[in-house]
Design an enzyme around this catalytic site. Structure first.
Site, mmCIF file in Angstrom:
data_model
loop_
_atom_site.group_PDB
_atom_site.id
_atom_site.type_symbol
_atom_site.label_atom_id
_atom_site.label_comp_id
_atom_site.label_asym_id
_atom_site.label_seq_id
_atom_site.Cartn_x
_atom_site.Cartn_y
_atom_site.Cartn_z
ATOM 1 N N ASN A 85 0.896 -1.151 0.083
ATOM 2 C CA ASN A 85 0.031 -0.070 0.015
ATOM 3 C C ASN A 85 0.883 1.281 0.069
ATOM 4 O OD1 ASN A 85 -1.697 2.248 0.499
ATOM 5 N ND2 ASN A 85 -2.205 1.249 2.563
ATOM 6 N N TRP A 86 0.978 1.823 -1.095
ATOM 7 C CA TRP A 86 1.810 2.806 -1.409
ATOM 8 C C TRP A 86 1.418 4.241 -0.515
ATOM 9 C CZ3 TRP A 86 4.682 3.692 -6.660
ATOM 10 C CH2 TRP A 86 5.900 2.465 -6.694
ATOM 11 N N LYS A 87 0.260 4.297 -0.342
ATOM 12 C CA LYS A 87 -0.570 5.475 0.210
ATOM 13 C C LYS A 87 -0.186 6.624 -0.698
ATOM 14 C CE LYS A 87 -0.199 3.245 4.590
ATOM 15 N NZ LYS A 87 -0.267 3.872 6.003
ATOM 16 N N HIS A 124 -9.556 1.528 4.746
ATOM 17 C CA HIS A 124 -8.518 1.704 5.622
ATOM 18 C C HIS A 124 -8.623 2.714 6.449
ATOM 19 C CE1 HIS A 124 -4.290 2.971 6.480
ATOM 20 N NE2 HIS A 124 -3.895 1.648 6.008
ATOM 21 N N GLU A 130 -6.969 5.273 7.479
ATOM 22 C CA GLU A 130 -6.887 6.725 6.965
ATOM 23 C C GLU A 130 -7.879 7.276 6.514
ATOM 24 O OE1 GLU A 130 -2.870 5.821 5.538
ATOM 25 O OE2 GLU A 130 -2.066 5.116 7.252
ATOM 26 N N GLU A 165 -5.652 -4.606 10.452
ATOM 27 C CA GLU A 165 -4.756 -3.537 10.851
ATOM 28 C C GLU A 165 -4.887 -2.650 12.136
ATOM 29 O OE1 GLU A 165 -2.790 -2.612 6.758
ATOM 30 O OE2 GLU A 165 -4.031 -1.194 7.056
ATOM 31 N N GLY A 217 2.437 2.529 10.626
ATOM 32 C CA GLY A 217 3.269 3.443 10.341
ATOM 33 C C GLY A 217 3.949 3.974 11.680
ATOM 34 N N SER A 247 3.280 -1.759 10.258
ATOM 35 C CA SER A 247 4.529 -2.020 10.802
ATOM 36 C C SER A 247 5.295 -3.242 10.419
ATOM 37 C CB SER A 247 4.868 -1.463 12.278
ATOM 38 O OG SER A 247 4.493 -0.113 12.303
ATOM 39 N N GLY A 293 2.608 -1.153 4.314
ATOM 40 C CA GLY A 293 2.770 0.325 3.964
ATOM 41 C C GLY A 293 4.121 0.602 3.700
ATOM 42 N N GLY A 294 4.708 1.296 4.747
ATOM 43 C CA GLY A 294 6.173 1.835 4.577
ATOM 44 C C GLY A 294 7.062 1.184 4.015
#
Ligand code: PGA
Length: 244
Positions: free
Chosen positions: A12-14, A90, A92, A162, A168, A206, A227-228
């Protein structure tokens, strides 16, 4: 990780990355028959990403098929650009855009209607965990979708657990904490629909090249939503290898 479910790693590049980074991924990240690899990129990169050997997903969609919804993107448009998966709900999006459980459910329905696969995200904030209400919170998130989409959806979707406090933050849920919730989700979805025994449950929050293996070794964790670490090609490949 079970024998019956094919492992899956979704990036997930966001709102990160670039076309240049995408081209690195296209040349270095190869699809494997042992694993479903999906990269969920920002909308403008979808067309370019569809040239890759891995699968491509979007990070959100409209609940509507078309119409006067300025700035929104319909699932049919994502499909035209080669997306096969769509992340829905998600945390976010739930936070930044006030997406309710019902709005999330309508988006899941829109993804299914178009024949794509939703990656439905659920997970609790820290306060809910501290109060001991994780299962109740996650159950209500799932139940809202079932009320709109019917129980069939449970065998057509992917569910990502999640915990918000782990996203993150570098604070991963321990493999035991993650497994406990995954096992709860598995038990509940199989009660609703026995075919959901083959539904993939991903852990997100994470995940990195060092902790992926221990997480994916748990019986109800079928892979990860990353993600990251999905922005670093070497880390992402290492996580994919840990899931195989
Ligand atoms: P993270 O994000 O891996 O950076 O914690 C996961 C996600 O939000 O999907």
């Amino acid at each position: 990780m079970s024998n019956v479910r094919k492992p899956m790693v979704a990036g997930n590049w966001k709102m990160n990355g670039s076309l240049a980074l995408l081209h690195t991924f296209i040349s270095e990240l190869k699809a494997s028959p042992l694993l479903d690899t999906v990269l969920c990129v920002p909308y403008p990169y979808l067309a370019a990403a569809s040239k890759a050997s891995f699968k491509v997903g979007a990070q959100d969609c409209s609940q509507f098929e078309a119409g006067a919804h300025t700035g929104d993107i319909a699932v049919g448009m994502l499909q035209e650009l080669g997306a096969t998966h769509v992340i829905v709900g998600h945390s976010e999006r739930r936070q930044d855009h006030n997406e309710s459980n019902i709005a999330v459910a309508l988006k899941v329905q829109a993804v299914l209607n178009a024949g794509l696969t939703p990656i439905l995200c659920v997970g609790e904030p820290l306060k809910v965990r501290q109060a001991g209400n994780v299962n109740k919170f996650v159950f209500e998130q799932l139940q809202a979708v079932i009320e709109v989409c019917s129980k069939d959806f449970l065998e057509k979707c992917i569910i990502a657990y999640e915990p918000i406090w782990a996203i993150g933050t570098g604070k991963t849920a321990s493999p035991e904490q993650a497994q406990e919730v995954h096992q709860f989700i598995r038990t509940e979805i199989v009660k609703w629909n026995q075919n959901a025994v083959s539904t993939r449950l991903l852990y997100g929050g994470s995940v990195n090249a060092s902790n992926a293996h221990a997480l994916f070794a748990k019986p109800d964790i079928d892979g990860g939503l990353i993600g990251g670490a999905s922005l670093k090609i070497d880390d992402f490949i290492a996580i994919c290898n840990a899931a195989k």
